[in-house]
Every structure is written in structure tokens, then in C-alpha cells.
Motif scaffolding. Sequence first.
Motif, PDB file in Angstrom:
ATOM      1  N   ASP A 174    -132.001  16.316  37.572  1.00 19.10           N
ATOM      2  CA  ASP A 174    -130.817  15.457  37.383  1.00 19.10           C
ATOM      3  C   ASP A 174    -130.102  15.209  38.697  1.00 19.10           C
ATOM      4  O   ASP A 174    -129.523  14.130  38.918  1.00 19.10           O
ATOM      5  N   VAL A 175    -130.120  16.198  39.590  1.00 21.53           N
ATOM      6  CA  VAL A 175    -129.498  16.022  40.902  1.00 21.53           C
ATOM      7  C   VAL A 175    -130.233  14.927  41.669  1.00 21.53           C
ATOM      8  O   VAL A 175    -129.617  14.014  42.224  1.00 21.53           O
ATOM      9  N   VAL A 176    -131.570  15.014  41.687  1.00 17.81           N
ATOM     10  CA  VAL A 176    -132.371  14.017  42.397  1.00 17.81           C
ATOM     11  C   VAL A 176    -132.138  12.630  41.815  1.00 17.81           C
ATOM     12  O   VAL A 176    -131.908  11.652  42.539  1.00 17.81           O
ATOM     13  N   ALA A 177    -132.199  12.526  40.500  1.00 16.64           N
ATOM     14  CA  ALA A 177    -132.033  11.222  39.841  1.00 16.64           C
ATOM     15  C   ALA A 177    -130.663  10.630  40.112  1.00 16.64           C
ATOM     16  O   ALA A 177    -130.535   9.432  40.400  1.00 16.64           O
ATOM     17  N   GLU A 178    -129.608  11.446  40.054  1.00 14.54           N
ATOM     18  CA  GLU A 178    -128.247  10.945  40.258  1.00 14.54           C
ATOM     19  C   GLU A 178    -128.025  10.505  41.701  1.00 14.54           C
ATOM     20  O   GLU A 178    -127.376   9.481  41.959  1.00 14.54           O
ATOM     21  N   VAL A 179    -128.586  11.251  42.655  1.00  8.41           N
ATOM     22  CA  VAL A 179    -128.426  10.879  44.064  1.00  8.41           C
ATOM     23  C   VAL A 179    -129.172   9.575  44.355  1.00  8.41           C
ATOM     24  O   VAL A 179    -128.663   8.695  45.063  1.00  8.41           O
ATOM     25  N   HIS A 209    -132.411  14.767  50.369  1.00  7.02           N
ATOM     26  CA  HIS A 209    -132.267  15.831  51.363  1.00  7.02           C
ATOM     27  C   HIS A 209    -130.987  16.613  51.091  1.00  7.02           C
ATOM     28  O   HIS A 209    -129.939  16.028  50.799  1.00  7.02           O
ATOM     29  N   HIS A 210    -131.090  17.942  51.164  1.00  4.96           N
ATOM     30  CA  HIS A 210    -129.905  18.785  51.002  1.00  4.96           C
ATOM     31  C   HIS A 210    -129.222  18.966  52.354  1.00  4.96           C
ATOM     32  O   HIS A 210    -129.863  19.383  53.325  1.00  4.96           O
ATOM     33  N   ARG A 211    -127.949  18.655  52.403  1.00  3.85           N
ATOM     34  CA  ARG A 211    -127.207  18.790  53.668  1.00  3.85           C
ATOM     35  C   ARG A 211    -127.253  20.233  54.172  1.00  3.85           C
ATOM     36  O   ARG A 211    -127.487  20.487  55.344  1.00  3.85           O
ATOM     37  N   ILE A 212    -126.982  21.178  53.289  1.00  5.96           N
ATOM     38  CA  ILE A 212    -127.167  22.598  53.593  1.00  5.96           C
ATOM     39  C   ILE A 212    -128.428  23.035  52.855  1.00  5.96           C
ATOM     40  O   ILE A 212    -128.497  22.946  51.623  1.00  5.96           O
ATOM     41  N   CYS A 221    -126.831  20.592  44.191  1.00  2.00           N
ATOM     42  CA  CYS A 221    -125.862  19.760  43.478  1.00  2.00           C
ATOM     43  C   CYS A 221    -125.757  18.408  44.169  1.00  2.00           C
ATOM     44  O   CYS A 221    -126.176  18.239  45.316  1.00  2.00           O
ATOM     45  N   VAL A 222    -125.169  17.445  43.476  1.00  2.00           N
ATOM     46  CA  VAL A 222    -125.066  16.083  43.995  1.00  2.00           C
ATOM     47  C   VAL A 222    -124.253  16.041  45.278  1.00  2.00           C
ATOM     48  O   VAL A 222    -124.602  15.319  46.226  1.00  2.00           O
ATOM     49  N   ASP A 223    -123.198  16.823  45.373  1.00  2.00           N
ATOM     50  CA  ASP A 223    -122.342  16.788  46.564  1.00  2.00           C
ATOM     51  C   ASP A 223    -123.050  17.311  47.810  1.00  2.00           C
ATOM     52  O   ASP A 223    -122.641  16.991  48.936  1.00  2.00           O
ATOM     53  N   ASN A 224    -124.097  18.118  47.626  1.00  4.37           N
ATOM     54  CA  ASN A 224    -124.824  18.677  48.773  1.00  4.37           C
ATOM     55  C   ASN A 224    -126.120  17.916  49.044  1.00  4.37           C
ATOM     56  O   ASN A 224    -126.944  18.358  49.836  1.00  4.37           O
ATOM     57  N   ALA A 225    -126.301  16.767  48.424  1.00  2.75           N
ATOM     58  CA  ALA A 225    -127.556  16.031  48.565  1.00  2.75           C
ATOM     59  C   ALA A 225    -127.295  14.594  48.985  1.00  2.75           C
ATOM     60  O   ALA A 225    -126.244  14.018  48.683  1.00  2.75           O
ATOM     61  N   VAL A 226    -128.269  14.025  49.668  1.00  2.00           N
ATOM     62  CA  VAL A 226    -128.160  12.651  50.139  1.00  2.00           C
ATOM     63  C   VAL A 226    -129.537  12.008  50.046  1.00  2.00           C
ATOM     64  O   VAL A 226    -130.556  12.662  50.265  1.00  2.00           O
ATOM     65  N   ALA A 227    -129.590  10.737  49.677  1.00  2.00           N
ATOM     66  CA  ALA A 227    -130.848   9.999  49.602  1.00  2.00           C
ATOM     67  C   ALA A 227    -131.103   9.317  50.944  1.00  2.00           C
ATOM     68  O   ALA A 227    -130.255   8.551  51.423  1.00  2.00           O
ATOM     69  N   VAL A 228    -132.239   9.603  51.555  1.00  2.00           N
ATOM     70  CA  VAL A 228    -132.518   9.086  52.895  1.00  2.00           C
ATOM     71  C   VAL A 228    -133.933   8.532  52.974  1.00  2.00           C
ATOM     72  O   VAL A 228    -134.818   8.908  52.199  1.00  2.00           O
ATOM     73  N   CYS A 229    -134.149   7.644  53.924  1.00  2.00           N
ATOM     74  CA  CYS A 229    -135.496   7.136  54.183  1.00  2.00           C
ATOM     75  C   CYS A 229    -136.299   8.236  54.887  1.00  2.00           C
ATOM     76  O   CYS A 229    -135.722   9.190  55.433  1.00  2.00           O
ATOM     77  N   PRO A 230    -137.630   8.140  54.892  1.00  2.00           N
ATOM     78  CA  PRO A 230    -138.443   9.193  55.524  1.00  2.00           C
ATOM     79  C   PRO A 230    -138.087   9.437  56.988  1.00  2.00           C
ATOM     80  O   PRO A 230    -138.086  10.577  57.458  1.00  2.00           O
ATOM     81  N   ASN A 231    -137.760   8.375  57.712  1.00  2.00           N
ATOM     82  CA  ASN A 231    -137.429   8.528  59.125  1.00  2.00           C
ATOM     83  C   ASN A 231    -136.141   9.341  59.300  1.00  2.00           C
ATOM     84  O   ASN A 231    -136.082  10.276  60.117  1.00  2.00           O
TER      85      ASN A 231
END
Length: 239
Positions: A174-179, A209-212, A221-231
Motif C-alpha cells: 500500500d505504501v508503494v501504491a500510494e506513493v 525509494h525510502h529517504r531513510i 511509510c508514505v512520508d518516508n518514501a518518494v517515487a523517482v526515476c531510475p537515474n
Amino acid sequence: MRGHITSQQIETAYLVSAKIFDKTLSVESGVNSLVAENLNPNSARDFINNYRAFRQGKLYQRTLSQKATDYFLKRISMDNGIDDLRLAIQAVTQHINYYENLTSTNLPSLRRIVERYTAELIPMNVHEYLDSFERDVSSSYADNSAARGERLKNAALQPKRRAMTVDVFIRNPDVVAEVLHRANGNCESCKQPAPFHRKSNGKAYLEVHHRIRLADGGHDCVDNAVAVCPNCHRKAHYG
């Protein structure tokens, strides 16, 4: 035996013995080809029989030199993998025990060779391997091209294989999907659209990607995750 057995003769003996074991060459033809390389018939047969013992994990009684034992173990590991290396180590260990009991002498050099290859059977954590590999690449990059070229001339074309262990975090889908929903197809770092779309479902390809890092105690959790391109994901880890 016709003089000292050279490295080239050991390499040829390995290749011939492997063909005989695989039944692509007869024993008689193999012995003749090794005699043509200036090995006497008894030494040729010892190589052939001992190679068979290595591949089957069985006791052999005729001692190979340290150089030949080392080379056979190395090539069996490279050519046939960990399972066959395990059998070969078993064969050498049985031979060492047999010889030491028979002669009341020790073979410490052969035991050290066995210990070195046995270490390859111990599973390595994949993160430890990647860290070690990165250090080796950095060390090689700091060297000069001529030195690398010399090492590459003698390098095996087939890489060794080793068992690895991986610690896997069971992440919350759910974290991955929501991010990914929040990102809406755009990298949350460089703000550019995803570089391509998944063939399976047509959705924009981004990585979460998890910030920490979870390995450092970060929360899944969603607050510690960000969706990024491979680069950008690589930049987050290595930049």
C-alpha cells in the motif's frame, strides 16, 4: 615422469580429463595426447583418474602437486559451479586424510588450499559483496590502464559463482501504491516524466525509494518514501 610438470601441462591435463569425464574423448586418446605434451603415461592417467575423483567427490590415492590441485579446484569452480566445487573439496580432503594417516606426515599446504576454496562455499551477504565489489572497482579505476590490461590478459572469461544470502524487508504494497499514485507519473526528485511505461500494464515506470533506508531503521511509510526515476534512484544511493 619426464621432468617437472609445467603450468601448461597441468592446464592441458585438466582440459583432456574434463573431455574424458564428459565422454567426448576416450581414455586412450586422452593419455596419448598428454604423452604428446611430454607427460609420461602414469602421470597422464593420474591426472585423468584424479579429475574423475574430484568431480565425484571420491577418494583418490595418487597425490597431485599443490599447483595442480589449486588449478583443478579453481577451474572446476569456474566451469561447473559451487556444487561441483564442494565435491572436489570433499575428494581432496579425503585424500589428505588418507595420505596423512598412511605416512604419518602432514600436508599443511594442501589443507590451506582446501580452506581457501572452502571459504567460497560459505554464503556471503549480498550487500557485503556489493560493497566489496565497489571497493575493488574503485581500486582498479585508480590503477593505470596498462596494469589493468595485464590483469585482463590472464583473467578468466567465465566468472566464479558463489552462494549469497539476502536479507529481504517485507514491504507494505500500500505504501508503494500510494506513493506512485501521488507521483502521478512524474519523478518526485527531478520532476520529469517517467522515462518509459511498463510493458505489462502501460503504467509509468518509477521506483519507490525510502529517504531513510529500511536497513538504517527507516519507516516503511508514505512520508518516508518518494517515487523517482531510475537515474534519480541511483543518484540517491551513489551520488
